[in-house]
Design a protein around this motif. Sequence first.
Motif, mmCIF file in Angstrom:
data_model
loop_
_atom_site.group_PDB
_atom_site.id
_atom_site.type_symbol
_atom_site.label_atom_id
_atom_site.label_comp_id
_atom_site.label_asym_id
_atom_site.label_seq_id
_atom_site.Cartn_x
_atom_site.Cartn_y
_atom_site.Cartn_z
ATOM 1 N N MET B 1 -64.616 23.186 -29.190
ATOM 2 C CA MET B 1 -65.105 21.709 -28.820
ATOM 3 C C MET B 1 -66.273 21.818 -27.840
ATOM 4 N N ASN B 2 -66.915 20.209 -28.662
ATOM 5 C CA ASN B 2 -68.600 19.852 -27.849
ATOM 6 C C ASN B 2 -68.060 18.181 -26.844
ATOM 7 N N ASN B 3 -69.594 18.725 -26.383
ATOM 8 C CA ASN B 3 -69.232 18.317 -24.916
ATOM 9 C C ASN B 3 -68.919 16.424 -25.464
ATOM 10 N N ALA B 4 -69.434 15.937 -27.231
ATOM 11 C CA ALA B 4 -69.581 14.710 -27.275
ATOM 12 C C ALA B 4 -68.444 14.836 -27.511
ATOM 13 N N LYS B 5 -67.783 14.981 -28.011
ATOM 14 C CA LYS B 5 -66.492 14.826 -28.530
ATOM 15 C C LYS B 5 -65.454 15.206 -28.035
ATOM 16 N N ASN B 6 -65.145 16.481 -26.612
ATOM 17 C CA ASN B 6 -64.389 16.191 -25.404
ATOM 18 C C ASN B 6 -64.449 15.215 -24.433
#
Lengths: 289, 278
Positions: B1-6
């Motif tokens: 899971m990438n940072n922006a999505k998280n």
Amino acid sequence: MPNKKIWYFIFTMPLFLIFCIVVLVPFLIGIYYSFVNWDGISSNPKVFVGFDNYTALLQDKRFLASAWNTIKFTLFALFSVNLLGLVFALIVTSGFKTSNLVRTLLFMPNLIGGLILGYIWRFIFTDGFKQIGEITGGDSIFFNWLIDPNFALIALVVVFTWQMAGYTMVIYIAGIQGISEEVMEAAKVDGANIWHRMTKIVFPLLMPSFTICLFLTLSGAFKIYDVNLSLTNGGPIHHTELFAMNVFNEIFGYGNYGLGQAKAILFFVIIALVTITQVVITKRREVQM
Amino acid sequence: MNNAKNGIISLLIVMISLLFLSPIYIMIVNSFKTRAELYENVLSLPGSFSFEYYTAAIKKMNFFVALGNSLYVTTATVIFVIVLASMMAWMLVRRDNVWSKIIFFLFVATMLIPFQTLMMPLMQVMDWIRTYLHLPMLNTHGGLIFMNIGFHAGIAVFLYHGFIKSIPVALEEAAVLDGCNTFGVFWRIIFPLLKSISVTVAILDVIASWNDYLLPSLVLSEKGLRTIQLSTFYFFGEFTIVWNQAMAGLTLTIVPIIIFYSIAQKYIIKGIAAGAVK
């Protein structure tokens, strides 16, 4: 050595004595009271009537209705509390940055006493819902829930769920965190999708948590009194008078101490049977890693 | 899971949990509204912040007296339960004789008994103690604390019992050789080791005692002795409900809980989990 006995006595006696006076003796006397006819006034005689109180309560329509309502309430509550608690727990353990904050917020209602929760929601279900209905036009759903027998029972389920979901969440979180990362990783590598990982790994390993949560919601829902008192006070008429409230009203409301105590003893027997059965059944389904 | 999505989902779940707490929002905003405002829109923010409903509620509920009563009853209950239950549990574990087994069984088995099964005979017993022993068990805080101790004893002894079993006896034996008596061994060696489980017991007892309504309602009849729960109940019973004032009163009753929660949040959640799982 007599000295040893004296220490044993000093350490255990105070609490044991208090416990006997507060729990044990009242329990035993309570069994006796359930066999007498008495109005609670100490100068009036207690007439021994054998099992009359127990046969009488089986013909008490209001009592049977309250028992049936309690069963309905408990089944709904069992489902909604545990479903919501589990969903919350899965969200909190998914590794988002705000997990701790979310856990803190979701648990908060559990600390507020049932009496106060009931009063807050009474406002929401009466005036709040009426207004929302008027504004949105959806007044087949949004109306004063507390004047309709069925909706009032659902209202009790809603408040109980709001109170207990955070509690079961905390227990499910502890269970989920106990499942090893390696097992989950291995399953992922083997190509198990999220549905399989849930149903084949997480849920079976969560059985101990289910045992605890089902026990707590089952006994909590069966014994509910405070929320019942402040939210509906048994109304409309007696349609939401649950078990505990019926017992209280019979004894202290109508002064039928013997009959009321017989109900109270039956209440205990049912709770003991139901919760022990549940624990035995769910324990049997627990698996070992 | 990438940072922006998280980040986005993190924000989203916070918003969902705030929505879950919306009843508390409704309670607070309506405690500031005038009657007209309140019946116009329950959800809106108040037009002005005036504390007049709070002062009225404080007066009608006798809030600070009730707060003092609740604090006193809860504190005394917790202290007695911790002291008496830890002492007893230690003896039950270390002297594992028939009596210990019977006592422990009784304490655990009776945890299933609902309060409603005991309340009427309990009041009779208390009445006898008052009549024949001349001890003021009814309509006093002391009586309420006494009964609270009895009802909280089961779970407290159970939790201490489980914890003490994991403490090695060797520690105590060394202290005995150094000339400590049983009292000294317990208070100097064992009790400090029980800190974490004592916190759990304290938290469970604080919540149970603070939020209890039914037992205090049966024991206390004098106005000046009422706890927070009782004064809330009579506040709603005595007057036709003026909702803005009622909401102010309810907000007040929740303030101590929020303070307690923000101070001890970590321990509370841990304690609840530990208390339930055992």
